[in-house]
Design a protein around this motif. Structure first.
Motif, PDB file in Angstrom:
ATOM      1  N   GLY A 113      20.717  38.059  45.352  1.00  0.00           N
ATOM      2  CA  GLY A 113      22.063  37.648  44.983  1.00  0.00           C
ATOM      3  C   GLY A 113      23.106  38.525  45.651  1.00  0.00           C
ATOM      4  O   GLY A 113      22.798  39.355  46.512  1.00  0.00           O
ATOM      5  N   VAL A 114      24.350  38.347  45.231  1.00  0.00           N
ATOM      6  CA  VAL A 114      25.475  39.035  45.869  1.00  0.00           C
ATOM      7  C   VAL A 114      26.361  39.757  44.858  1.00  0.00           C
ATOM      8  O   VAL A 114      26.757  40.894  45.072  1.00  0.00           O
ATOM      9  CB  VAL A 114      26.340  38.033  46.674  1.00  0.00           C
ATOM     10  N   ARG A 115      26.654  39.102  43.723  1.00  0.00           N
ATOM     11  CA  ARG A 115      27.695  39.604  42.827  1.00  0.00           C
ATOM     12  C   ARG A 115      27.183  39.847  41.410  1.00  0.00           C
ATOM     13  O   ARG A 115      26.371  39.073  40.900  1.00  0.00           O
ATOM     14  CB  ARG A 115      28.877  38.628  42.791  1.00  0.00           C
ATOM     15  N   ALA A 171      17.060  34.249  39.119  1.00  0.00           N
ATOM     16  CA  ALA A 171      17.252  34.655  40.502  1.00  0.00           C
ATOM     17  C   ALA A 171      17.861  33.506  41.300  1.00  0.00           C
ATOM     18  O   ALA A 171      17.586  32.330  41.027  1.00  0.00           O
ATOM     19  CB  ALA A 171      15.918  35.055  41.120  1.00  0.00           C
ATOM     20  N   PRO A 172      18.710  33.813  42.279  1.00  0.00           N
ATOM     21  CA  PRO A 172      19.296  32.739  43.092  1.00  0.00           C
ATOM     22  C   PRO A 172      18.214  32.044  43.916  1.00  0.00           C
ATOM     23  O   PRO A 172      17.316  32.698  44.446  1.00  0.00           O
ATOM     24  CB  PRO A 172      20.291  33.478  43.988  1.00  0.00           C
ATOM     25  N   PRO A 173      18.281  30.721  44.034  1.00  0.00           N
ATOM     26  CA  PRO A 173      17.273  30.009  44.813  1.00  0.00           C
ATOM     27  C   PRO A 173      17.453  30.251  46.304  1.00  0.00           C
ATOM     28  O   PRO A 173      18.571  30.544  46.766  1.00  0.00           O
ATOM     29  CB  PRO A 173      17.534  28.540  44.455  1.00  0.00           C
ATOM     30  N   PRO A 174      16.392  30.123  47.097  1.00  0.00           N
ATOM     31  CA  PRO A 174      16.515  30.327  48.546  1.00  0.00           C
ATOM     32  C   PRO A 174      17.266  29.192  49.232  1.00  0.00           C
ATOM     33  O   PRO A 174      17.734  29.354  50.363  1.00  0.00           O
ATOM     34  CB  PRO A 174      15.063  30.385  49.022  1.00  0.00           C
ATOM     35  N   SER A 269      29.688  27.333  41.651  1.00  0.00           N
ATOM     36  CA  SER A 269      29.214  28.614  41.126  1.00  0.00           C
ATOM     37  C   SER A 269      27.925  29.109  41.791  1.00  0.00           C
ATOM     38  O   SER A 269      27.761  30.335  41.929  1.00  0.00           O
ATOM     39  CB  SER A 269      29.044  28.544  39.604  1.00  0.00           C
ATOM     40  N   PRO A 270      26.978  28.248  42.240  1.00  0.00           N
ATOM     41  CA  PRO A 270      25.802  28.792  42.927  1.00  0.00           C
ATOM     42  C   PRO A 270      26.144  29.573  44.190  1.00  0.00           C
ATOM     43  O   PRO A 270      25.372  30.448  44.612  1.00  0.00           O
ATOM     44  CB  PRO A 270      24.972  27.538  43.249  1.00  0.00           C
ATOM     45  N   LEU A 271      27.283  29.277  44.809  1.00  0.00           N
ATOM     46  CA  LEU A 271      27.653  29.975  46.037  1.00  0.00           C
ATOM     47  C   LEU A 271      28.057  31.424  45.776  1.00  0.00           C
ATOM     48  O   LEU A 271      28.121  32.220  46.714  1.00  0.00           O
ATOM     49  CB  LEU A 271      28.799  29.240  46.731  1.00  0.00           C
TER      50      LEU A 271
END
Length: 287
Positions: A113-115, A171-174, A269-271
């Motif tokens: 993820g990022v944030r 976890a964020p998806p690939p 929001s996924p971005l």
């Protein structure tokens, strides 16, 4: 004189800003909503520490940050997969953590993820601008991005922390699959452009930020040359500049623009957790 309770910023990291749920209702004056890139993550963090969902917290980008809490309080971190330490004590994302006055809270770099979003009981009590404490990185409204040595006042807690041990932060998806509604200017693109938009994969560009997620992939050919007079821009609008590469506008987007908008993403929001190189595919009801 005793100083009021505060968060002291020891290490601000790459980009840490104050965010709440934004300032809706001002687009007619050229002011975008701004606010947390993933409102659900901020709402969760606030609920965990007993805050109203709209309370201001910190949005922490990629490299983490370190702060000191000058009063005993409860904190919670949501969002990206990070390491959390309160002094020498390890913590968890998605879990309320009670800390004594003077605690140094370290939020590590994002492993996935990022944030991340940090909520503190009572919320961050900087002065609101147009009803919001959010930092707008495009217009400059709200408090400036945080720097080392900054001090942010804390509000008074209103409620007890949530009676939970742990919430699961997925976890964020690939690969992201984004729902897109066409319009208002899809008629300025060729049928081949729509086939490319819905039929090929794009990747998130490294130059993405809170204003927008720039994508790299097949250029979208236009059926009508030239640019438009400036028109209104909404959250999730997919604008296509002259190079044909789509740009998805996020929380700090401008309120007007002259490049055609081929469609609007219904949930951006996924971005918030999409790293450069993440695959993005568009889907629509008609496809």
């Amino acid at each position: 004189m005793t100083r009021p309770p505060a968060i002291e910023v020891l290490r601000a990291g790459a980009l840490t800003t104050v965010q709440d749920l934004g300032r809706p209702g001002w687009a007619h004056l050229g002011v975008p909503r701004s606010g947390a890139l993933d409102p659900a993550a901020l709402r969760l963090a606030n609920r965990l520490v007993g805050n109203p969902e709209h309370a201001a917290g910190l949005e922490i980008t990629l490299t983490g940050c370190t702060v000191r809490l000058t009063r005993a309080t409860t904190v919670a971190v949501t969002g990206a997969e990070v390491t959390v330490h309160a002094g020498d004590r390890p913590g968890d994302t998605g879990r309320p953590l009670t800390v004594p006055a003077g605690t140094v809270l370290r939020i590590g770099p994002a492993r996935r993820g990022v944030r991340s979003w940090l909520a503190v009981a009572g919320g961050i009590d900087v002065s609101p601008v147009l009803g919001s404490r959010a930092t707008d990185t495009l217009s400059g409204l709200g408090p400036p991005r945080l720097g080392d040595g900054d001090r942010l006042p804390l509000g008074e807690p209103l409620d007890a922390p949530a009676p939970v041990d742990l919430t699961v932060c997925s976890a964020p998806p690939p690969e992201l699959h984004l729902m897109l509604s066409l319009g208002p200017r899809d008629d300025r693109f060729t049928p081949a452009a729509l086939d490319l938009l819905f039929g090929t994969a794009y990747t998130v560009s490294p130059v993405s930020n809170r204003v927008g997620a720039r994508l790299a992939g097949a250029p979208l050919p236009r059926a009508v040359a030239g640019e438009l007079f400036s028109e209104g821009i909404v959250l999730g609008a997919v604008q296509v500049p002259a190079d044909g590469q789509p740009l998805i506008f996020l929380a700090d987007h401008p309120t007007t623009g002259g490049y055609p908008v081929i469609g609007v993403v219904t949930d951006v929001s996924p971005l918030a957790q999409a790293r450069p190189g993440t695959t993005v595919r568009f889907h629509g009801p008609q496809r």
